[in-house]
Design an enzyme around this catalytic site. Structure first.
Site, mmCIF file in Angstrom:
data_model
loop_
_atom_site.group_PDB
_atom_site.id
_atom_site.type_symbol
_atom_site.label_atom_id
_atom_site.label_comp_id
_atom_site.label_asym_id
_atom_site.label_seq_id
_atom_site.Cartn_x
_atom_site.Cartn_y
_atom_site.Cartn_z
ATOM 1 N N LYS A 182 13.914 27.026 -12.113
ATOM 2 C CA LYS A 182 13.335 27.653 -10.921
ATOM 3 C C LYS A 182 11.929 28.137 -11.258
ATOM 4 C CE LYS A 182 12.571 31.704 -8.934
ATOM 5 N NZ LYS A 182 11.449 31.345 -8.089
ATOM 6 N N GLU A 257 11.263 36.660 -22.211
ATOM 7 C CA GLU A 257 9.822 36.707 -22.516
ATOM 8 C C GLU A 257 9.202 37.539 -21.401
ATOM 9 O OE1 GLU A 257 8.186 35.484 -25.016
ATOM 10 O OE2 GLU A 257 9.605 34.121 -25.948
ATOM 11 N N GLY A 259 6.725 41.232 -19.987
ATOM 12 C CA GLY A 259 5.340 41.674 -19.819
ATOM 13 C C GLY A 259 4.671 42.088 -21.119
ATOM 14 N N CYS A 291 0.119 37.061 -20.123
ATOM 15 C CA CYS A 291 1.029 38.055 -20.722
ATOM 16 C C CYS A 291 0.478 38.577 -22.034
ATOM 17 C CB CYS A 291 2.394 37.432 -20.932
ATOM 18 S SG CYS A 291 2.335 35.941 -21.940
HETATM 19 P P1 NAP Z 1 8.199 38.093 -11.953
HETATM 20 O O1 NAP Z 1 7.898 38.675 -10.632
HETATM 21 O O2 NAP Z 1 9.075 38.850 -12.875
HETATM 22 O O3 NAP Z 1 8.846 36.642 -11.665
HETATM 23 C C1 NAP Z 1 9.247 35.790 -12.708
HETATM 24 C C2 NAP Z 1 10.274 34.817 -12.181
HETATM 25 O O4 NAP Z 1 11.468 35.536 -11.830
HETATM 26 C C3 NAP Z 1 9.813 34.108 -10.897
HETATM 27 O O5 NAP Z 1 10.288 32.791 -10.886
HETATM 28 C C4 NAP Z 1 10.505 34.937 -9.827
HETATM 29 O O6 NAP Z 1 10.660 34.266 -8.609
HETATM 30 C C5 NAP Z 1 11.829 35.211 -10.511
HETATM 31 N N1 NAP Z 1 12.592 36.314 -9.919
HETATM 32 C C6 NAP Z 1 12.145 37.311 -9.113
HETATM 33 N N2 NAP Z 1 13.181 38.104 -8.751
HETATM 34 C C7 NAP Z 1 14.289 37.603 -9.342
HETATM 35 C C8 NAP Z 1 15.676 37.971 -9.340
HETATM 36 N N3 NAP Z 1 16.136 39.036 -8.660
HETATM 37 N N4 NAP Z 1 16.536 37.228 -10.070
HETATM 38 C C9 NAP Z 1 16.108 36.149 -10.780
HETATM 39 N N5 NAP Z 1 14.809 35.735 -10.789
HETATM 40 C C10 NAP Z 1 13.920 36.465 -10.088
HETATM 41 O O7 NAP Z 1 6.858 37.762 -12.753
HETATM 42 P P2 NAP Z 1 5.505 37.166 -12.197
HETATM 43 O O8 NAP Z 1 4.813 38.178 -11.370
HETATM 44 O O9 NAP Z 1 5.753 35.825 -11.630
HETATM 45 O O10 NAP Z 1 4.717 36.923 -13.575
HETATM 46 C C11 NAP Z 1 3.992 37.911 -14.238
HETATM 47 C C12 NAP Z 1 4.799 38.579 -15.322
HETATM 48 O O11 NAP Z 1 5.296 37.622 -16.244
HETATM 49 C C13 NAP Z 1 3.942 39.523 -16.149
HETATM 50 O O12 NAP Z 1 4.666 40.690 -16.396
HETATM 51 C C14 NAP Z 1 3.682 38.743 -17.427
HETATM 52 O O13 NAP Z 1 3.381 39.537 -18.540
HETATM 53 C C15 NAP Z 1 4.985 38.029 -17.585
HETATM 54 N N6 NAP Z 1 4.832 36.875 -18.456
HETATM 55 C C16 NAP Z 1 5.385 36.914 -19.706
HETATM 56 C C17 NAP Z 1 5.207 35.856 -20.583
HETATM 57 C C18 NAP Z 1 5.778 35.879 -21.969
HETATM 58 O O14 NAP Z 1 5.793 34.833 -22.618
HETATM 59 N N7 NAP Z 1 6.235 37.006 -22.468
HETATM 60 C C19 NAP Z 1 4.493 34.725 -20.171
HETATM 61 C C20 NAP Z 1 3.948 34.714 -18.887
HETATM 62 C C21 NAP Z 1 4.124 35.799 -18.033
HETATM 63 P P3 NAP Z 1 9.538 34.455 -7.448
HETATM 64 O O15 NAP Z 1 8.294 33.859 -7.963
HETATM 65 O O16 NAP Z 1 10.116 33.708 -6.324
HETATM 66 O O17 NAP Z 1 9.435 35.924 -7.197
#
Ligand code: NAP
Length: 489
Positions: A182, A257, A259, A291
């Site tokens: 997804k 993985e 924030g 990230c």
């Molecule tokens: P996010 O809002 O947490 O979303 C991540 C994924 O989870 C998306 O596919 C999202 O779908 C899905 N999701 C949302 N609600 C969910 C639920 N209740 N159950 C299961 N899945 C759900 O993150 P983002 O805003 O897309 O990305 C930014 C974040 O990712 C930042 O905090 C960044 O640091 C982190 N990040 C971490 C890494 C790493 O390697 N550590 C790499 C890249 C990014 P939707 O898009 O449909 O909401």
């Protein structure tokens, strides 16, 4: 490449090796962040679609050829995927750039090339998945084998769609697993492109399935589905916490993985040319939606004002604008939601007494979601803008008096994904690197990554590692076999 050349018809779900409509008939717009124009639409799937995808994956895992195939043959298919990524690089660059707002030059050099390298690296790893023999006092032959975990749910965020999908899918497939993926709601296009590319490379039907839709519906249904054996999640700490707790209820293994909010330490003996280059790269790359960005700059007090002066001059000269222009370094934010979040944090910084050294405002261009790279000094140590993950092109600057204070400030947030330091003193480099709470530490540069280098967080940045041979551990289970070998009577 224009939208017409890119060919962006409405997209479907990819399940069981074929395109199919969603069960609800609902669709969602995919928006070009550089203009606000609608690029195409994707399916807004629901739990029924997830169920169909998981059943297809389950069937492919239990009865299909993938997990039984000699590792060398799986590796050949993954190598072919890497070749196809390079052959179709122009299309992938245009697609990813348009979907996420990434500058084309960075997209080609980083996103597309890293995706190809992931498949190559995992192809090599596939052939080295070995067990061990163990000597015991029992008259027996005891050995271990590593077996795939089964159906993997891969959930990824909006900021590096192609790389993050490829990281999970390449490692999972290399180990003989099947995947239901997804991608993020905002940036789903490269995942759908890759589904077809992997089929062309020879990945059997049902081994990779891509389901688009909201996290709350599709993501949540995946977390809870009894046919899913493992969850590989990349995203925010808040959603990661939720995902880990649901996985806990269902006793599913997870890798998280999450924030980051990395500190970048500049000591008084640093090579300033090198340091400033790394500091700017660390907070403007991908418009700060990174990230492992370095949004917290900690500078030896003796250099503090000098560094602010250099940043004030240098940062506004970094080319910002149309991501299709090969000279652009900073494109738009990936969406309006991300842009508004950055605006709120900069507003908060002003209220908290922060001094805006440069930036601090949107850039009005073509209706896109641009924010000027922003440097903020003089914030109180307990500022939320320093403590929280802003996830935009915003750099806060704080002085420190000695190494202990630098390390204490660096480790003062709940995050622990990455950190970096600038120094010419090799002893200090190793000493400070050892004291920083982070999954990866860079010395005298930033974001040096390779598929061979394990990557992942500590504390609220998650657990488990991607990249490196360690990545495969998360996609395999160890089985012990003990064969009785009694002495002849
Ligand atoms: P996010 O809002 O947490 O979303 C991540 C994924 O989870 C998306 O596919 C999202 O779908 C899905 N999701 C949302 N609600 C969910 C639920 N209740 N159950 C299961 N899945 C759900 O993150 P983002 O805003 O897309 O990305 C930014 C974040 O990712 C930042 O905090 C960044 O640091 C982190 N990040 C971490 C890494 C790493 O390697 N550590 C790499 C890249 C990014 P939707 O898009 O449909 O909401």
């Amino acid at each position: 490449m224009s939208n017409e050349e890119l060919q962006l018809p409405p997209r479907q779900l990819f399940v069981g090796g074929a395109w199919r409509d969603g069960s609800t008939g609902m669709r969602r717009d995919v928006v070009d962040p550089a203009t606000g124009a609608i690029l195409t639409t994707v399916v807004e799937a629901d739990a029924t679609d997830v169920d169909v995808a998981v059943r297809n994956a389950r069937e492919a895992f239990d009865h299909g050829p993938w997990q039984r195939m000699p590792a060398r043959d799986r590796a050949r298919i993954l190598h072919r995927a890497a070749d196809l990524i390079r052959e179709r690089a122009d299309e992938l660059v245009a697609l990813e750039s348009r979907d996420v707002g990434k500058p084309v030059s960075l997209c080609r050099a980083v996103d597309v090339e890293t995706a190809a390298q992931q498949y190559e690296y995992c192809a090599a790893l596939a052939q080295g998945i070995d067990g061990a023999t163990r000597s015991t006092p029992i008259p027996s032959l005891a050995y271990t084998t590593r077996v795939p975990v089964g159906v993997v749910a891969a959930i990824t965020p909006f900021n590096f769609p192609l790389i993050l999908s490829s990281t999970k899918i390449a490692a999972a497939l290399a180990a003989g697993n099947v995947v239901v993926h997804k991608p993020a709601d905002d940036t789903p296009l490269s995942a759908l492109f890759m589904a077809e590319l992997l089929k062309d490379a020879g990945v059997p039907d049902g081994v990779l399935n891509v389901v688009t839709g909201s996290g709350q519906i599709v993501g949540d249904a995946l977390l809870r589905h009894s046919g899913v054996d493992k969850i590989a999640f990349t995203g925010s700490t808040a959603i990661g916490r939720h995902a880990a707790s649901v996985a806990g209820e269902h006793l599913k293994p997870v890798t998280m993985e999450l924030g980051g909010n990395a500190a970048h330490l500049v000591f008084d003996d640093a090579d300033l040319d090198v340091a400033i280059g790394a500091v700017i790269k660390a907070f403007v790359f991908n418009s700060g939606q990174f990230c492992m960005a370095g949004p917290r700059l900690l500078v030896a007090r003796a250099l503090h004002d000098t560094v602010l002066g250099i940043l004030e001059q240098a940062v506004p000269t970094v080319p910002i604008g149309d991501p299709r222009d090969p000279a652009t370094v900073i494109g738009p934010m990936a969406g309006e939601r991300q842009l508004k979040k950055v605006e709120e944090y900069v507003e908060l910084a002003r209220k908290e007494g922060g001094r805006i050294i440069c930036g601090g405002e949107r850039l009005d261009l073509d209706g896109g979601y641009y924010y000027r790279p922003t440097v903020i000094a003089d914030l109180p140590t307990d500022s939320r803008v320093i403590a929280e993950e802003v996830f935009g092109p915003v750099l806060t600057v704080q002085p420190f008096d000695d190494e202990d204070e630098a390390v204490a400030l660096a480790n003062s947030t709940p995050y622990g994904l990455a950190a970096g330091l600038q120094t010419r003193d090799v002893t200090r480099a190793h000493r400070v690197a050892a004291r920083l709470d982070a999954g990866i530490v860079w010395v005298n540069d930033w974001a040096m990554l390779d598929p061979a280098i394990p990557f992942g967080g500590v504390k609220d940045s998650g657990f488990g590692r991607e990249y490196g041979p360690e990545a495969l551990e998360a996609y395999t289970k160890i089985k012990s076999v003990v064969v009785s070998l009694p002495e002849p009577q």
